[in-house]
Design an enzyme around this catalytic site. Structure first.
Site, short mmCIF file in Angstrom:
data_model
loop_
_atom_site.label_atom_id
_atom_site.label_comp_id
_atom_site.label_asym_id
_atom_site.label_seq_id
_atom_site.Cartn_x
_atom_site.Cartn_y
_atom_site.Cartn_z
N ASN A 45 12.21 43.76 -24.74
CA ASN A 45 11.76 43.46 -26.15
C ASN A 45 12.94 41.78 -26.88
O ASN A 45 14.55 42.23 -26.01
CB ASN A 45 11.90 44.55 -27.19
CG ASN A 45 13.08 45.32 -27.31
OD1 ASN A 45 13.74 45.61 -26.01
ND2 ASN A 45 13.12 45.94 -28.59
N GLU A 47 13.96 40.23 -30.12
CA GLU A 47 14.37 40.98 -31.65
C GLU A 47 14.48 39.31 -32.27
O GLU A 47 14.39 38.18 -32.03
CB GLU A 47 14.45 41.55 -31.94
CG GLU A 47 13.94 43.31 -31.45
CD GLU A 47 14.96 44.18 -32.17
OE1 GLU A 47 16.39 43.74 -32.54
OE2 GLU A 47 14.24 45.28 -32.37
N CYS A 56 7.47 43.17 -28.86
CA CYS A 56 7.70 44.31 -27.44
C CYS A 56 8.29 43.92 -26.30
O CYS A 56 7.13 43.17 -25.80
CB CYS A 56 6.35 45.11 -28.08
SG CYS A 56 6.54 45.64 -29.57
N GLU A 58 6.20 45.65 -23.30
CA GLU A 58 5.30 45.63 -23.21
C GLU A 58 4.54 44.11 -23.20
O GLU A 58 4.21 43.67 -22.43
CB GLU A 58 4.02 46.75 -23.90
CG GLU A 58 4.47 48.22 -23.78
CD GLU A 58 5.50 48.51 -24.95
OE1 GLU A 58 6.45 47.63 -25.54
OE2 GLU A 58 4.90 49.78 -25.50
N CYS A 89 2.98 50.59 -28.68
CA CYS A 89 2.62 50.35 -30.31
C CYS A 89 1.03 50.12 -30.89
O CYS A 89 0.63 49.39 -29.87
CB CYS A 89 3.33 49.47 -31.03
SG CYS A 89 2.78 47.69 -30.83
N CYS A 92 1.27 46.22 -29.54
CA CYS A 92 0.40 45.95 -27.54
C CYS A 92 -0.85 46.83 -27.24
O CYS A 92 -1.42 46.15 -25.87
CB CYS A 92 2.06 47.34 -27.43
SG CYS A 92 3.08 45.92 -27.70
#
Ligand code: THU
Length: 136
Positions: A45, A47, A56, A58, A89, A92
């Site tokens: 991930n 940010e 993310c 993934e 999530c 994703c």
């Protein structure tokens, strides 16, 4: 999938946490995906100070595979520093659905390297069928 490949995916997903850029949440995530030709791609991930722009692990891994020209994802492993198992999530799941099918194996990995597996169709049962939007 054979045991050795599965173990390699778990190892890479855990390793990918090491480059997580997560100064805001301090929540490190690592992912590893397998494409249909047997290639593995990792992602973490990343940010941003504008929080909503975080990507993310993934999706990072899926986009790297797409950039490498891959179009079929056959397995996804996702890890964190939690003792519990985190799952992809909603955003994703949608992105994975572009390149996966109901049988795609989702391997959930906890901080200790323990795993649980679930088929993608179970966690994203009704992917949008928008193939007709694809331009030839
Ligand atoms: N995150 C992931 O990378 N993957 C998940 O499956 C869950 C959430 C990231 C996004 C954000 O950087 C941090 O974890 C906290 O939500």
């Amino acid at each position: 999938m054979n045991k050795q490949l599965r173990a390699e995916m778990v190892r890479r997903a855990l390793d990918a946490r090491s480059t997580s850029y997560s100064p805001y949440s301090r929540f490190r995530v690592g992912a590893c995906i397998l494409t249909d030709d047997g290639t593995l791609f990792s992602g973490c991930n990343v940010e941003n100070s504008s929080y909503g722009l975080a990507i993310c692990a993934e999706r990072n891994a899926v986009f790297q595979a797409a950039f490498a020209g891959k179009r079929r994802v056959t397995a996804v492993a996702v890890s964190s520093d939690e003792q519990g198992f985190i799952t992809p999530c909603g955003a994703c799941r949608q992105v994975i659905s572009e390149f996966a099918d109901a049988k795609t194996e989702i391997i959930l990995v906890n901080a200790a390297g323990k795993t649980r597996s679930v088929r993608f169709g179970k966690i994203f049962p009704t992917p949008p069928a928008l193939d007709k939007l694809k331009k030839r």
